[in-house]
Design an enzyme around this catalytic site. Structure first.
Site, PDB file in Angstrom:
ATOM      1  N   GLY A  48       0.890  -1.089  -0.131  1.00  0.00           N
ATOM      2  CA  GLY A  48       0.065   0.117  -0.059  1.00  0.00           C
ATOM      3  C   GLY A  48       0.843   1.328   0.253  1.00  0.00           C
ATOM      4  O   GLY A  48       2.211   1.337   0.209  1.00  0.00           O
ATOM      5  N   GLN A  53       2.883   9.865   1.096  1.00  0.00           N
ATOM      6  CA  GLN A  53       4.522   9.098   0.946  1.00  0.00           C
ATOM      7  C   GLN A  53       5.228   9.569  -0.280  1.00  0.00           C
ATOM      8  O   GLN A  53       6.243   9.252  -0.341  1.00  0.00           O
ATOM      9  CB  GLN A  53       4.226   7.711   1.155  1.00  0.00           C
ATOM     10  N   CYS A 101       7.126  -0.639   6.229  1.00  0.00           N
ATOM     11  CA  CYS A 101       6.622   0.668   5.506  1.00  0.00           C
ATOM     12  C   CYS A 101       7.456   1.102   4.569  1.00  0.00           C
ATOM     13  O   CYS A 101       8.673   1.158   4.717  1.00  0.00           O
ATOM     14  CB  CYS A 101       6.255   1.817   6.611  1.00  0.00           C
ATOM     15  N   LEU A 102       7.145   1.592   3.254  1.00  0.00           N
ATOM     16  CA  LEU A 102       8.071   2.038   2.477  1.00  0.00           C
ATOM     17  C   LEU A 102       8.850   3.305   2.849  1.00  0.00           C
ATOM     18  O   LEU A 102       9.966   3.756   2.312  1.00  0.00           O
ATOM     19  CB  LEU A 102       7.200   2.285   1.046  1.00  0.00           C
ATOM     20  N   GLU A 144      -2.192   2.326   5.921  1.00  0.00           N
ATOM     21  CA  GLU A 144      -2.565   3.339   4.953  1.00  0.00           C
ATOM     22  C   GLU A 144      -3.300   4.587   5.479  1.00  0.00           C
ATOM     23  O   GLU A 144      -2.730   5.754   5.119  1.00  0.00           O
ATOM     24  CB  GLU A 144      -2.726   2.752   3.755  1.00  0.00           C
ATOM     25  N   HIS A 147      -1.314   7.073   7.612  1.00  0.00           N
ATOM     26  CA  HIS A 147      -0.375   8.066   7.049  1.00  0.00           C
ATOM     27  C   HIS A 147      -1.135   9.235   6.729  1.00  0.00           C
ATOM     28  O   HIS A 147      -0.539  10.350   6.538  1.00  0.00           O
ATOM     29  CB  HIS A 147       0.005   7.625   5.385  1.00  0.00           C
TER      30      HIS A 147
END
Ligand code: NI
Length: 175
Positions: A48, A53, A101-102, A144, A147
């Site tokens: 996700g 981001q 998490c990216l 998500e 965020h």
């Protein structure tokens, strides 16, 4: 277009994102944002991604994966684009599981999340969507949506001894 993923520590990940104005539904601008998010998520191997981001302060998330090498045990999550999402838990049951998490590359932590929830929001055309989900799918929705409020997964953790680098925690997977 593949965008640079903003990493933890950047103020763009700490602010509450703005709702998408209904005038933006069904526009090339919104479609381009969603395409960038989808491409960036896929190339980075994420499950996700939220608009903040990639540095866009709007309440937009994209999730979904068929098979993910970072989460080999995880069940498939259908590809979903969600604008202005909100969710409510169905029941009080929570469970803990590992997340990444990216925006925190290489790190993993055990995070408590609600097991079941109902989410609502809009698709890119402005159509209302609602869905009841559970387990890993529900976890991704919560991660998500966090965020969009400037919340990163370590801020949800209860036990910081279960936070670390994936290759140290799970050498058998990284090898
Ligand atoms: Ni994340």
């Amino acid at each position: 277009m593949i965008r640079e993923v903003v990493r933890m520590g950047d103020v763009r990940l700490q602010r509450a994102a703005q709702p998408v104005d209904p005038a933006m539904f069904n526009t090339p601008e919104l479609d381009a944002l969603l395409q960038d998010m989808r491409e960036t998520m896929r190339v980075e191997g994420g499950i996700g991604i939220a608009a903040p981001q990639i540095g866009v302060p709007l309440r937009v998330v994209v999730l979904g994966m068929e098979q993910n090498e970072r989460y080999p045990e995880a069940p498939p999550v259908p590809y979903t684009e969600l604008i202005n999402p909100v969710w409510t838990p169905l029941g009080e049951t929570m469970e803990e599981a590992w997340e990444g998490c990216l925006s925190l590359p290489g790190l993993r932590g055990v995070v408590p999340r609600y097991v079941r929830l109902r989410y609502e929001g809009f698709d890119a055309r402005g159509r209302h969507v609602a869905c009841d989900v559970e387990g890993f799918h529900a976890r991704v929705v919560q991660h998500e949506c966090d965020h969009l409020d400037g919340v990163l997964f370590p801020m949800r953790m209860r036990d910081m001894s279960r936070f670390g680098f994936a290759d140290v925690l799970f050498p058998e997977i990284s090898a």
